[in-house]
Every structure is written in structure tokens, then in C-alpha cells.
Design a protein around this motif. Structure first.
Motif, PDB file in Angstrom:
ATOM      1  N   LEU A  18      -0.768  15.427  18.516  1.00 21.37           N
ATOM      2  CA  LEU A  18      -0.027  14.867  17.384  1.00 21.37           C
ATOM      3  C   LEU A  18       0.142  15.887  16.263  1.00 21.37           C
ATOM      4  O   LEU A  18       1.213  15.992  15.664  1.00 21.37           O
ATOM      5  CB  LEU A  18      -0.734  13.629  16.841  1.00 21.37           C
ATOM      6  N   ILE A  22       3.704  17.170  14.880  1.00 19.68           N
ATOM      7  CA  ILE A  22       4.082  17.046  13.474  1.00 19.68           C
ATOM      8  C   ILE A  22       4.481  18.404  12.914  1.00 19.68           C
ATOM      9  O   ILE A  22       5.479  18.524  12.192  1.00 19.68           O
ATOM     10  CB  ILE A  22       2.935  16.414  12.670  1.00 19.68           C
ATOM     11  N   LEU A  47       3.631   6.760  17.616  1.00 19.82           N
ATOM     12  CA  LEU A  47       3.997   6.820  16.200  1.00 19.82           C
ATOM     13  C   LEU A  47       5.032   5.777  15.790  1.00 19.82           C
ATOM     14  O   LEU A  47       5.070   5.360  14.633  1.00 19.82           O
ATOM     15  CB  LEU A  47       4.528   8.217  15.857  1.00 19.82           C
ATOM     16  N   PRO A  65       2.031   9.273  10.264  1.00 20.30           N
ATOM     17  CA  PRO A  65       1.040  10.001  11.060  1.00 20.30           C
ATOM     18  C   PRO A  65      -0.371   9.950  10.466  1.00 20.30           C
ATOM     19  O   PRO A  65      -1.359   9.962  11.202  1.00 20.30           O
ATOM     20  CB  PRO A  65       1.564  11.440  11.075  1.00 20.30           C
TER      21      PRO A  65
END
Length: 87
Positions: A18, A22, A47, A65
Motif C-alpha cells: 500500500l 500510494i 482502499l 489510506p
């Protein structure tokens, strides 16, 4: 306890995925590459529920997030708690 450690490690690896996803979102050329699409296929299903609940601040800053990481952290603690209860 071995299973709990394994599940916690899987959650930790997913957290790193993740983070990478991002960071990749800041560079559109990487995000549109094949690796970017792979990361999107892995991360977006997790997400998207958070994004539906929490709208971006000012239409620009996406804090979903952060909440997703919080949920992953709670999941890790839950795994260890369940392992402790059933050990």
C-alpha cells in the motif's frame, strides 16, 4: 502462534505494498505502467470502501489510506489477540 505470526507478516507485507502504491500515485507515468496496474489491482479493492466513506479533503487530499492503515493495524492486533485466546 505460528499462524498468527504468518498472518501478521502477510498484513505487514500488504501494508508495504500500500505504501508503494500510494507513493506511485504521485508519479502518473509509473502508475500507468504494468507494475502500476498490478499494484492498483491489489490495493484498490481494499482502499475503495474507505474512499466511499471518507471524501477527499478539499477534493484533493485523500486521507482514506491513513484509515486503511489503521484498520490493518487493528487486524494485526486482532490476529495476535485471537492467537493468545486460543493458545
Amino acid at each position: 502462534m505460528i499462524i498468527a505470526s504468518f498472518l501478521a507478516q502477510i498484513i505487514s507485507i500488504y501494508s508495504w505494498i500500500l505504501i508503494i502504491y500510494i507513493l506511485m500515485s504521485w508519479v502518473p507515468s509509473i502508475q500507468e505502467s504494468s507494475i502500476g496496474r498490478l499494484f492498483a489491482n491489489v490495493c484498490e479493492p481494499f482502499l475503495s470502501p474507505f474512499r466511499r466513506i471518507i471524501p477527499p479533503i478539499g477534493g484533493v487530499i485523500d486521507i482514506s489510506p491513513i484509515i486503511a492503515f489503521f484498520v490493518l493495524r487493528l487486524a494485526t492486533r486482532g490476529v495476535y489477540y485471537l492467537a493468545y485466546l486460543f493458545a
